[in-house]
Design a protein around this motif. Sequence first.
Motif, PDB file in Angstrom:
ATOM      1  N   ASP A   5      -5.547  -4.300  -0.471  1.00 49.46           N
ATOM      2  CA  ASP A   5      -5.892  -5.646  -0.027  1.00 49.46           C
ATOM      3  C   ASP A   5      -7.377  -5.805  -0.325  1.00 49.46           C
ATOM      4  OD1 ASP A   5      -3.871  -5.840   3.008  1.00 49.46           O
ATOM      5  OD2 ASP A   5      -3.523  -6.665   1.010  1.00 49.46           O
ATOM      6  N   ILE A  41       0.875  -1.168   0.000  1.00 55.76           N
ATOM      7  CA  ILE A  41       0.000   0.000   0.000  1.00 55.76           C
ATOM      8  C   ILE A  41       0.907   1.211   0.000  1.00 55.76           C
ATOM      9  CG2 ILE A  41      -1.916   1.152   1.188  1.00 55.76           C
ATOM     10  CD1 ILE A  41      -2.685  -1.679   0.578  1.00 55.76           C
ATOM     11  N   LEU A  42       0.876   1.985  -1.060  1.00 56.23           N
ATOM     12  CA  LEU A  42       1.795   3.112  -1.162  1.00 56.23           C
ATOM     13  C   LEU A  42       1.186   4.186  -2.065  1.00 56.23           C
ATOM     14  CD1 LEU A  42       2.472   1.891  -4.069  1.00 56.23           C
ATOM     15  CD2 LEU A  42       4.628   1.165  -3.107  1.00 56.23           C
ATOM     16  N   PRO A  43       1.822   5.363  -2.094  1.00 54.33           N
ATOM     17  CA  PRO A  43       1.304   6.413  -2.985  1.00 54.33           C
ATOM     18  C   PRO A  43       1.420   5.936  -4.438  1.00 54.33           C
ATOM     19  CG  PRO A  43       2.935   7.289  -1.447  1.00 54.33           C
ATOM     20  CD  PRO A  43       2.969   5.804  -1.310  1.00 54.33           C
ATOM     21  N   GLN A 102      -7.874   4.774  -1.940  1.00 59.35           N
ATOM     22  CA  GLN A 102      -6.599   5.254  -2.492  1.00 59.35           C
ATOM     23  C   GLN A 102      -6.882   6.345  -3.522  1.00 59.35           C
ATOM     24  OE1 GLN A 102      -3.597   4.033  -1.407  1.00 59.35           O
ATOM     25  NE2 GLN A 102      -4.781   2.842   0.065  1.00 59.35           N
ATOM     26  N   VAL A 121       3.804   0.939   5.690  1.00 57.69           N
ATOM     27  CA  VAL A 121       2.640   0.986   6.567  1.00 57.69           C
ATOM     28  C   VAL A 121       2.043  -0.393   6.804  1.00 57.69           C
ATOM     29  CG1 VAL A 121       2.125   3.349   5.891  1.00 57.69           C
ATOM     30  CG2 VAL A 121       1.069   1.479   4.630  1.00 57.69           C
ATOM     31  N   GLN A 122       2.801  -1.411   6.464  1.00 57.02           N
ATOM     32  CA  GLN A 122       2.305  -2.771   6.646  1.00 57.02           C
ATOM     33  C   GLN A 122       3.394  -3.625   7.277  1.00 57.02           C
ATOM     34  OE1 GLN A 122       1.848  -2.573   2.367  1.00 57.02           O
ATOM     35  NE2 GLN A 122       0.039  -3.849   2.578  1.00 57.02           N
TER      36      GLN A 122
END
Lengths: 871, 154
Positions: free
Chosen positions: A608, A196-198, A641, A225-226
């Motif tokens: 996810d 999960i990223l920009p 997102q 963040v994971q």
Amino acid sequence: MIQGYLLLPVHIRKTMKNLLSVFILLLSLDVVAQVKEKVIYTCVMHPQVQKDKPGNCPICGMVLVKKTIKVAVSKSNPKNNVLEKIDTTGRNEGKDTLMKMNAMKEDSLESTMDHAEKDISVQPAGKIIVTAGNTVRYHLYVKDTLVNFTGKNKRAIAINGLIPGPELIFTEGDTAEIYLHNLLNEETSLHWHGVILPNQADGVPFLTTKKIGPGQTHLYKFPIVQNGTYWYHSHSALQEQSGMYGALIFKSRSEMQGPVGMGHTSHSFADDAMSMPNNLFNKEYTVVLSEWTDDDPKQVQRRLRTANDWFAIKKGSVQSYAEAITEGHFKTKLTNEWKRMKAMDVSDVYYNRFLINGKSENNAPEFQAGDKVKLKVVNAGASSYFWLGYAGKITVIGNDGNDMVPVEVDRLIIAPAETYDIVVTIPENMSYEFRATSEDRTGYSSLWLGTGHKMPARTLPRLKYFEGMKMMNGMMNLNGTMNDMGMKMSNQMMDMNSAMYPEITGEATETDTMQMDHSQNMSMKVSPDIVTLSYDMLRSPVKTTLPDGPVRALNFSLTGNMNRYVWTLDNKTVKEADRILINKGEVLRVAITNNSMMRHPMHLHGHDFRVLNSQGEYSPLKNVIDIMPMETDTIEFAANQSGNWFFHCHILFHMMAGMGRVFTYTDSPVNPELPDAEKAYQMFRKHKDQNMYHLMVRAGIEYNGSDGEAMISTNRSALKEMWHLGYHDMHGYESETILGRYLGVNQWWFPYIGFDYHYKKVEGDITKSSDYKNMFGQVSNKNDRQTFVVGVEYTLPWLVIADSRIDGDGKLRFQLSREDVPITKRLRFNVMGNTDKEYTIGFRYIVSKWFALSTHYDSDMGLGAGITITY
Amino acid sequence: MVIFASLLFSVKSYSQDSTQQKQLSQLLTQYYAIKDALVDGNAANASSSADQFIKVGNSIDYKLISEGNINTLLKDATSISESKDIKKQREIFVNFSNNMIALAKSVKLTAEPVYQAYCPMKKANWLSNEKTIKNPYYGNAMLSCGKVVETIGQ
């Protein structure tokens, strides 16, 4: 006791006091090392009042006094020290590793386990940690390299000189800075799978990230963040198949990292053992699965598109008529071709080697009796599914980087791009085999844990292909649609392929098993009571339910065509379809039905998703879902997102054929790497990865002439040239060039236009020759024909091509032909006849990838024999 | 110069857009709902409010609240939602509240003030949107036991 103490001489009392103080100090050091000291201001009357600053007690008004306490929640801003790593595995080739220990220790907070009441059956969760982590930097150098897996030197792509690339380790809360140095002669990219990223760090050229040309360096920067097991790989062309992949490990904040030193990897189990106080496992090990082919991946893709069955010959999966007859399945084979199918295999490609961490066989002798080892398994294979087996039980505790409620199984299948965290135990001081067998069972890779007497994993016998063919016949209707026979299948609960598994049908024998270790006195008979993991058994430890309210439902069918190797969603490739617009705040529920004959691991970037199964509110979270033929799986995710996110089959060759879609968030902020969003998207669509064309040539050279065809084809179109050349005018020369388009999901219709040239010198009165007129009574003029043609080909049952055309002179021609009837593994038969009274029959015997021996009889040129060259 | 510096400071952290701000606010609101249910001694309401908390939590971008942290909160919320026993829910609520307090102090959950209260009997904290003490750990048995020890976000 105190009286006794007072009787001692003074100097001894002093010593005892000192010793005691030292002892207490040593004891408290252990405690101090784990807690932080904090200065607070408190009230002598009301000690529950604790403030950061001096002031007055809010209860009684008295002035607060200063006090130092041992346990506190701190919100200090740490210095962000930079840990710079150039190479992180012990296998580095002499690169220096720069390291600076971070001065800031994370605030480890007191565990509430001590405070939980003893009569409570449910334990509270730990504490959240809100302090920032470190900035962790890696430099990755991508370069051509030579490898030798089979005795031949071949070109591959390595990252920092390694295949798999280096294991990149971060901790949740860190900021990642990854420099990609492109030392190739072509563009490249890296995608962080499951992360999960920009959007701009996602790594898909022109869709999310800008192009990284030869010689360029690109910085990927994103917060971690994971926690869990992830991986990274190239998202350009077929580089993933050439070695551009590696493991990406995100440690959780509650795991204390072991000392970060030279070549630190998660193989440093001694350190890790200290940092994982849990009863599931005490050591861990990273396992990156992959495959190797000596063939250039571009050639692999081309051979798949041109339906070259060389791979099947190598794998023994031709399923010819002779084999069918021998195995009593003649009718099965006949029915299969009647339904216009070609022999199916579970995997398309022939691989020379299957690898664990870059080797066919690995040893990890450091494990001992009593160890419980967490294997972080990444399937970095471009197209292979692997059966994971062990000389013992396997406990699944994680999937796709997310924790799962532990479930014990005998084996599981891992799809390309999935990751699984599994725990295996080492009962005695022996060597236990962890084995990854390719789904087509043509090979496997091994990891031996522990030292001593070898305990092998179960060998999986070769597939019973004709049983599979029979099953496929049942599933396929004559019109090319699939028939699920009323069974609503999903989540890998019913493996239709198990008809092919001798170990399940109970027919495994000594002769079926391959590469048996005959030193074992073990019975190779296996029980059909093997517990295989399915998605339905995966359960999240916490509820994964999403907010109530309107759900946006989407449906896709996975479609495709083995014969032409075109793979699509709803019969449209990613560039043929529109982007799917989604809105932040929506909940999306996507039902995916697999209407093709192969299983597909569908991957969504940047999110996810819940896999809706019988675990209900506890449905597991994944980022890759393997969907078997005829299954319908439903996934659900919160749209939280922004930007473009690719959704595609993770079999590399299917993705390159266009099997995917793009989800685009409306009202997304401008992507700093692709400021003109529309222009970038058009560049994505026009990129050569999305627009492949392939050349195929088959040229026969026989003593009566040369017969052959060449074709350039794309997903939907083909330009074909067919020639028929004698050695002299009496035999004639013929050339047909046609350009056409494939229609329909199965691509059975092929309308075309073209040009036909025929020349043959005839002795005597031409009007007397038998083929002067065609079967329609029209003057055929085969002997000097130069004309345009318009026609259509259609694939009939038994894969007979019916070709109807009309030419510029108004003449009709109807033709039936069949090529490549598999008589035996290597013998092929072809036949043709048409209304111009032309006919051929011929045989080819395939000797190697490039050439075959051939013979044919031709109405124009008579009998010939020679060779056929296949490109 | 000061304005420039403060501008820099304000964009240093990951900025939240309006959807995300709404989610954080909803998260806190659902926490309050659990707290209120415990104050009322209503296990069923605590359970269903915990379910709502979970649903909001599951839709929050990890870039806002990281996976480990959100799972820690969800684990306690799941336990509360699964329990029918108010005593057990109150036990879990201790750790759950401590974590919500840490979260509230690191991320702006709402524009309104958030009051951190402390119960000296239970030695446990909780958050409230009002200064009036309504003790979730004892409910009616000791409704006003506790004191506001900090105001977050003011």
